[in-house]
Scaffold this motif. Structure first.
Motif, PDB file in Angstrom:
ATOM      1  N   ALA A  88      34.737  33.608  25.305  1.00  0.00           N
ATOM      2  CA  ALA A  88      34.224  32.419  24.634  1.00  0.00           C
ATOM      3  C   ALA A  88      33.181  31.724  25.489  1.00  0.00           C
ATOM      4  O   ALA A  88      32.178  31.218  24.978  1.00  0.00           O
ATOM      5  N   LEU A  89      33.423  31.725  26.808  1.00  0.00           N
ATOM      6  CA  LEU A  89      32.447  31.126  27.723  1.00  0.00           C
ATOM      7  C   LEU A  89      31.491  32.218  28.175  1.00  0.00           C
ATOM      8  O   LEU A  89      31.698  33.390  27.907  1.00  0.00           O
ATOM      9  N   SER A  90      30.446  31.842  28.851  1.00  0.00           N
ATOM     10  CA  SER A  90      29.530  32.841  29.367  1.00  0.00           C
ATOM     11  C   SER A  90      30.238  33.649  30.448  1.00  0.00           C
ATOM     12  O   SER A  90      30.763  33.090  31.418  1.00  0.00           O
ATOM     13  N   MET A  91      30.251  34.976  30.284  1.00  0.00           N
ATOM     14  CA  MET A  91      31.060  35.845  31.143  1.00  0.00           C
ATOM     15  C   MET A  91      30.166  36.744  32.009  1.00  0.00           C
ATOM     16  O   MET A  91      29.005  36.983  31.694  1.00  0.00           O
ATOM     17  N   ASP A  92      30.773  37.218  33.067  1.00  0.00           N
ATOM     18  CA  ASP A  92      30.100  38.211  33.900  1.00  0.00           C
ATOM     19  C   ASP A  92      31.155  39.212  34.367  1.00  0.00           C
ATOM     20  O   ASP A  92      31.832  38.981  35.378  1.00  0.00           O
ATOM     21  N   ALA A  93      31.310  40.296  33.611  1.00  0.00           N
ATOM     22  CA  ALA A  93      32.303  41.319  33.967  1.00  0.00           C
ATOM     23  C   ALA A  93      31.909  41.962  35.294  1.00  0.00           C
ATOM     24  O   ALA A  93      30.729  42.213  35.548  1.00  0.00           O
ATOM     25  N   LYS A  94      32.900  42.229  36.135  1.00  0.00           N
ATOM     26  CA  LYS A  94      32.595  42.780  37.456  1.00  0.00           C
ATOM     27  C   LYS A  94      33.244  44.140  37.710  1.00  0.00           C
ATOM     28  O   LYS A  94      32.650  45.003  38.333  1.00  0.00           O
ATOM     29  N   ASP A  95      34.488  44.326  37.235  1.00  0.00           N
ATOM     30  CA  ASP A  95      35.189  45.564  37.599  1.00  0.00           C
ATOM     31  C   ASP A  95      36.338  45.769  36.632  1.00  0.00           C
ATOM     32  O   ASP A  95      36.811  44.812  36.004  1.00  0.00           O
ATOM     33  N   PHE A  96      36.761  47.009  36.506  1.00  0.00           N
ATOM     34  CA  PHE A  96      37.968  47.268  35.711  1.00  0.00           C
ATOM     35  C   PHE A  96      38.708  48.497  36.226  1.00  0.00           C
ATOM     36  O   PHE A  96      38.146  49.331  36.929  1.00  0.00           O
ATOM     37  N   GLU A  97      39.988  48.527  35.900  1.00  0.00           N
ATOM     38  CA  GLU A  97      40.869  49.615  36.331  1.00  0.00           C
ATOM     39  C   GLU A  97      41.817  49.937  35.182  1.00  0.00           C
ATOM     40  O   GLU A  97      42.057  49.096  34.314  1.00  0.00           O
ATOM     41  N   ILE A  98      42.369  51.148  35.221  1.00  0.00           N
ATOM     42  CA  ILE A  98      43.479  51.467  34.324  1.00  0.00           C
ATOM     43  C   ILE A  98      44.747  51.353  35.154  1.00  0.00           C
ATOM     44  O   ILE A  98      44.882  51.988  36.214  1.00  0.00           O
ATOM     45  N   ALA A  99      45.668  50.500  34.722  1.00  0.00           N
ATOM     46  CA  ALA A  99      46.922  50.290  35.454  1.00  0.00           C
ATOM     47  C   ALA A  99      48.016  49.928  34.461  1.00  0.00           C
ATOM     48  O   ALA A  99      47.779  49.133  33.541  1.00  0.00           O
ATOM     49  N   GLY A 100      49.191  50.513  34.662  1.00  0.00           N
ATOM     50  CA  GLY A 100      50.312  50.208  33.793  1.00  0.00           C
ATOM     51  C   GLY A 100      50.055  50.531  32.336  1.00  0.00           C
ATOM     52  O   GLY A 100      50.594  49.879  31.440  1.00  0.00           O
ATOM     53  N   GLY A 101      49.230  51.513  32.079  1.00  0.00           N
ATOM     54  CA  GLY A 101      48.941  51.904  30.694  1.00  0.00           C
ATOM     55  C   GLY A 101      47.975  50.979  29.997  1.00  0.00           C
ATOM     56  O   GLY A 101      47.792  51.067  28.783  1.00  0.00           O
ATOM     57  N   ASN A 102      47.362  50.076  30.753  1.00  0.00           N
ATOM     58  CA  ASN A 102      46.393  49.152  30.169  1.00  0.00           C
ATOM     59  C   ASN A 102      45.064  49.228  30.906  1.00  0.00           C
ATOM     60  O   ASN A 102      44.987  49.727  32.035  1.00  0.00           O
ATOM     61  N   ALA A 113      34.068  24.864  36.222  1.00  0.00           N
ATOM     62  CA  ALA A 113      34.667  25.119  37.536  1.00  0.00           C
ATOM     63  C   ALA A 113      34.312  26.493  38.074  1.00  0.00           C
ATOM     64  O   ALA A 113      34.484  26.764  39.250  1.00  0.00           O
ATOM     65  N   LYS A 114      33.820  27.343  37.255  1.00  0.00           N
ATOM     66  CA  LYS A 114      33.478  28.724  37.621  1.00  0.00           C
ATOM     67  C   LYS A 114      34.710  29.431  38.207  1.00  0.00           C
ATOM     68  O   LYS A 114      34.954  29.408  39.407  1.00  0.00           O
ATOM     69  N   ASP A 115      35.471  30.062  37.318  1.00  0.00           N
ATOM     70  CA  ASP A 115      36.670  30.750  37.758  1.00  0.00           C
ATOM     71  C   ASP A 115      36.634  32.211  37.324  1.00  0.00           C
ATOM     72  O   ASP A 115      35.619  32.718  36.842  1.00  0.00           O
ATOM     73  N   VAL A 116      37.774  32.869  37.494  1.00  0.00           N
ATOM     74  CA  VAL A 116      37.867  34.310  37.260  1.00  0.00           C
ATOM     75  C   VAL A 116      38.854  34.545  36.126  1.00  0.00           C
ATOM     76  O   VAL A 116      39.925  33.926  36.102  1.00  0.00           O
ATOM     77  N   LEU A 117      38.495  35.420  35.184  1.00  0.00           N
ATOM     78  CA  LEU A 117      39.407  35.745  34.086  1.00  0.00           C
ATOM     79  C   LEU A 117      39.859  37.193  34.252  1.00  0.00           C
ATOM     80  O   LEU A 117      39.026  38.109  34.283  1.00  0.00           O
ATOM     81  N   LEU A 118      41.165  37.370  34.387  1.00  0.00           N
ATOM     82  CA  LEU A 118      41.727  38.717  34.456  1.00  0.00           C
ATOM     83  C   LEU A 118      42.341  39.018  33.095  1.00  0.00           C
ATOM     84  O   LEU A 118      43.215  38.282  32.621  1.00  0.00           O
ATOM     85  N   SER A 119      41.879  40.065  32.448  1.00  0.00           N
ATOM     86  CA  SER A 119      42.319  40.369  31.074  1.00  0.00           C
ATOM     87  C   SER A 119      42.890  41.776  31.018  1.00  0.00           C
ATOM     88  O   SER A 119      42.449  42.668  31.760  1.00  0.00           O
ATOM     89  N   ARG A 120      43.864  41.951  30.132  1.00  0.00           N
ATOM     90  CA  ARG A 120      44.409  43.301  29.905  1.00  0.00           C
ATOM     91  C   ARG A 120      44.212  43.689  28.443  1.00  0.00           C
ATOM     92  O   ARG A 120      44.450  42.891  27.537  1.00  0.00           O
ATOM     93  N   TYR A 121      43.773  44.901  28.256  1.00  0.00           N
ATOM     94  CA  TYR A 121      43.597  45.477  26.924  1.00  0.00           C
ATOM     95  C   TYR A 121      44.320  46.816  26.887  1.00  0.00           C
ATOM     96  O   TYR A 121      44.468  47.483  27.917  1.00  0.00           O
ATOM     97  N   THR A 122      44.785  47.174  25.725  1.00  0.00           N
ATOM     98  CA  THR A 122      45.368  48.515  25.584  1.00  0.00           C
ATOM     99  C   THR A 122      44.246  49.543  25.733  1.00  0.00           C
ATOM    100  O   THR A 122      43.056  49.204  25.659  1.00  0.00           O
ATOM    101  N   LEU A 123      44.620  50.786  25.897  1.00  0.00           N
ATOM    102  CA  LEU A 123      43.605  51.831  26.016  1.00  0.00           C
ATOM    103  C   LEU A 123      42.864  52.042  24.694  1.00  0.00           C
ATOM    104  O   LEU A 123      41.816  52.672  24.662  1.00  0.00           O
ATOM    105  N   GLY A 124      43.437  51.497  23.629  1.00  0.00           N
ATOM    106  CA  GLY A 124      42.732  51.490  22.345  1.00  0.00           C
ATOM    107  C   GLY A 124      41.870  50.268  22.163  1.00  0.00           C
ATOM    108  O   GLY A 124      41.360  50.011  21.079  1.00  0.00           O
TER     109      GLY A 124
END
Lengths: 416, 379
Positions: A88-102, A113-124
């Motif tokens: 929703a806010l202006s984002m800047d993706a930096k890195d991603f991993e596959i972990a725990g099936g997500n 405040a300029k913070d960090v958003l950690l998100s999990r998505y299914t492999l789909g």
């Protein structure tokens, strides 16, 4: 016999090239652009064991819209299976991993405040959950590391890298719980040293030891004052605290008075670590790489642990300095930006080095057109093909930026 | 002075034409006299009666009648050598003369079977227009979303000029070849919906086509249809690519775009790009065609409709330059070359000048077979 040759000749004469007798070249090599209208920039690539890929990037559709995180699931021929954007806010993706099936993605949010958003998505690519994290105002992530306990460390910095910054290593549990605020042992999120300290990557050595790779202008000779920026590593202890840790004077790259900006660190397959970045000498940039002894089972933080520390390429120009690497069994691939003529015109260079940083190709392979074309990630497939992810500015004159995925042969070329 | 010269020329011309007319009249009388002598059974004097007009005076049509009369007379006089010579002279006067048993004496008809005037070689010139259709073997585009790029092929006109030669195996069958310079062109319009970007790719190619085909043709009449089939070697000597189109400008980064252009399609025109490094030089195609020849004096004009079905893939280096480097066209236009064959439909208008060669037939086939030891000679 003569009759056989005659019929063979006739067959060859009347043979027609069709999809039945010509191999589809895109099965061996291809170039594909990703994204919609607007600018899409690449960040990272994951190669899956089933031959598919995940691509991470950012997407800005119009000049008035916010930048969103872009994720694509891509088949082995470079065709999109599914792609999403979020934020929703202006984002800047930096890195991603596959972990725990997500799929776990770390992105910076350009909130007040300029913070960090950690998100999990299914492999789909369906949303699971997310958490906002920070070590205080102006917290910026650079990378994400999946830990053996199911949790994650987000490596980055807090502050402003041109004025004053502190190395940052946020840690969360497998349920995305912030260690700094909820875990009884406590967790120190930052390590303040010098005036500029930036974390680039954390690599887990054992359940309780994490190696931080970054750069700082701290003068380790006596831990006082500042000096030019140098590659910097240190072990993050079990409680995350860096300040006062006796292991602090870990490793600083050697070299002259030029600034050396680390942009990626990887574990080398045969042991040791490869650090790559840009060494800025005056108005020009050079590709600098350091590699630790392959005999080290753990990181040797003494200067003797570094057995190669080289400038691999020179005259890379000035622009967005970036280099990234991938380790194969016997070789390493390094991808770097080169700004040859101006800060808005760049190409991508790919080079192959052995574990002594000796280049294996006569010249680096170059990719790019007339716009700003930049590197993002490189990987080697099990069959020896090389995958390169980057951003290319399409058009003549250059206009929109698109994510580009290239499948190359073992020599780094778009051919068989 | 000028008027005097003009009067002299006009006068001389009138006198010369008058003499010709008079000579023509006289030779017609001579021919009638010869015919009367023949009808009266006085054959021996015919050569001397006709001799003068045969040397100078008979029209082509009169020569035919005269030599036919002589042929008949020599046959009656049992002088076959002179009869054959007269018939040969007849064919030289009219190479397409065909003896007819209902019109000509039967012995002349049988004598005619020993002769032919079919040209051994028939050269011809041609020129016309063509259009090309690329047939994709593999669609190699840079789009990652399946079906997001719609492709529309647009026919473009080219031209061809060339020379050909027919080796006449018989009066109906010919083995034909030639060389044509062809300018071929085609256009592909890609609508990249997800980028709101329409790209027109116009390819202009220069070819040398060298066909080899077997032709069947009707050998008599004013209008003579023909048809043929064979192969062609096609040498692609030059290829230029022009990319143009429109772009719906919603967002332009770092390009200094005029904000007034936002939301409006912006046309763009790329330069001409030589792409010989993306095309194979040596190619093959099947050749089919047909048309009609129209007899024009001793020569012919014709119209020829030809379809060349490309058999070989024209493309190489889809993504790279000739030395394997990244092709900037990929980044500038997102262009990568499909693997494709190229079909070509052409219509040519031509001129044929048969090199008539009236001659006595030889037993070529028999001799040839004997030489190839397919037929044993009798000892």
């Amino acid at each position: 016999m003569i009759r056989s040759f005659f019929f063979l000749f006739l067959t060859m004469l009347f043979a027609c090239d069709t999809a039945q007798n010509i191999k589809n070249p895109t099965q061996s090599y291809f170039l594909k652009y990703f994204g919609d209208e607007g600018n899409q920039t690449a960040r990272d690539l994951i190669v899956n064991s089933d031959g598919t890929f995940y691509i991470l990037g950012n997407s800005t559709q119009t000049s008035s819209s916010n930048t969103k995180v872009y994720i694509a699931h891509v088949d082995a021929l470079g065709n999109v299976i599914k792609q999403i954007t979020y934020g929703a806010l202006s984002m800047d993706a930096k890195d991603f991993e596959i972990a725990g099936g997500n799929l776990v993605i770390v992105a910076n949010r350009q909130s007040m405040a300029k913070d960090v958003l950690l998100s999990r998505y299914t492999l789909g690519l369906d949303v699971v959950d997310s958490v906002a994290l920070s070590a205080g105002p102006s917290s910026f992530a650079n990378s994400l590391t999946a830990l053996s306990d199911g949790g994650f460390i987000i490596e980055g910095y807090q502050g402003d890298t041109s004025v004053q910054s502190t190395e940052m290593h946020l840690r969360v549990s497998s349920t995305l719980t912030d260690y700094a605020t909820t875990v009884t042992t406590g967790w120190g999120n930052t390590n303040s040293i010098g005036t500029i300290a930036v974390g680039v990557k954390t690599i887990q050595q054992n359940p309780n030891t994490f190696y931080m790779f970054g750069y700082t202008n701290a003068n380790y000779s006596g831990l006082s004052g500042t000096i030019n920026k140098r590659f910097w590593t240190y072990p993050i202890p079990y409680n995350g605290s860096g300040v006062g840790n006796s292991d602090d004077p870990s490793f600083l790259s050697a070299g002259g008075a030029d600034d050396k900006i680390l942009t990626d660190a990887i574990k080398v397959k045969v042991g040791g670590y490869l650090l790559v970045g840009i060494s800025n000498s005056g108005t020009d940039g050079n590709l600098k790489a350091s590699i630790t002894s392959s005999t080290d089972t753990a990181f040797n933080f003494q200067p003797t642990g570094v057995f190669q520390d080289k400038i691999l390429l020179t005259n890379l120009g000035q622009g967005s300095p970036y280099a990234t690497a991938f380790s194969s069994t016997s070789y390493n691939f390094i991808l770097v930006n080169t700004y040859k003529t101006s800060s808005s015109k760049s190409d991508i260079l790919l080079m192959k080095v052995d574990n002594a940083l000796v280049p294996q190709w006569g010249n680096p392979v170059q990719f790019g057109g007339s716009g700003e074309d930049t590197a993002a990630a490189v990987a080697e497939l099990p069959d020896g093909h090389i995958m390169v992810l980057g951003t290319m500015q399409l058009g003549n004159p250059p206009e929109q930026k698109k994510i580009v995925l290239m499948k190359l042969n073992a020599n780094g070329q778009l051919s068989d | 002075m000028g008027r005097s010269v003009l009067l002299f020329i006009v006068g001389a011309s009138l006198i010369f034409n008058g003499q010709l007319w008079a000579q023509k009249e006289n030779c017609e009388e001579t021919l009638n006299l010869a015919a009367a002598e023949f009808d009266a059974g006085r054959f021996v004097g015919l050569p001397s009666i006709l001799g003068e007009c045969l040397k100078n005076g008979f029209s082509q049509e009169q020569k035919v009648r005269a030599y036919l009369l002589l042929t008949q007379a020599y046959l009656i006089l049992d002088d076959p050598a002179s009869a054959e010579n007269s018939y040969l002279q007849l064919l030289k006067a009219d190479p397409e003369y065909i003896a007819n048993p209902t019109r000509d004496p039967i012995d002349v008809y049988y004598l005619s079977k020993k002769f032919t005037s079919t040209p051994i070689f028939t050269p011809h010139l041609m020129g016309g227009m063509n259009t090309s259709l690329p047939r994709d073997i593999y669609n190699i585009n840079t789009g990652s979303v399946p079906n997001s790029i719609s492709s529309k092929k647009v026919f473009k006109l080219g031209y061809q000029i060339g020379v050909g030669i027919d080796l006449n195996l018989s009066s109906n069958w010919s083995l034909c070849s030639g060389i044509l310079y062809s300018a071929k062109s085609f256009k592909n319009v890609l609508d990249q919906q997800n980028y709101r970007y329409e790209l027109s790719i116009t390819e202009k190619e220069s070819w040398f086509d060298i066909p080899l085909y077997l032709k069947y043709q009707v050998d008599s009449g004013k209008i003579r249809p023909f048809g043929y089939a064979g192969l062609a070697m096609n040498l692609l000597v030059n290829t230029n690519l022009t990319l143009s189109g429109t772009h719906q400008v919603d967002y332009m980064a770092a390009s200094g775009a005029n904000p007034e252009n936002l939301g409006h399609p912006q046309p763009y025109q790329g330069p001409v790009n030589p792409i010989n490094y993306k095309r194979n030089f040596l190619n093959r195609s099947l050749v089919f065609g047909g048309g009609v020849k129209y007899k024009w004096g001793k020569d012919f004009i014709y119209v020829d409709l030809r379809y060349m079905a490309g058999m070989t893939n024209l493309a190489k280096n889809s993504y790279t330059t000739s030395n394997g480097q990244f092709d900037p066209l990929l980044a500038q236009y997102g262009y990568s070359s499909n693997f494709f064959r190229l079909d070509n439909l052409s219509i040519s208008f031509g001129y044929v000048r048969p090199l008539y060669n009236p001659r006595k037939k030889k037993k070529v086939i028999s001799g040839l077979l004997e030489k190839l030891r397919f037929k044993r000679t009798k000892k």
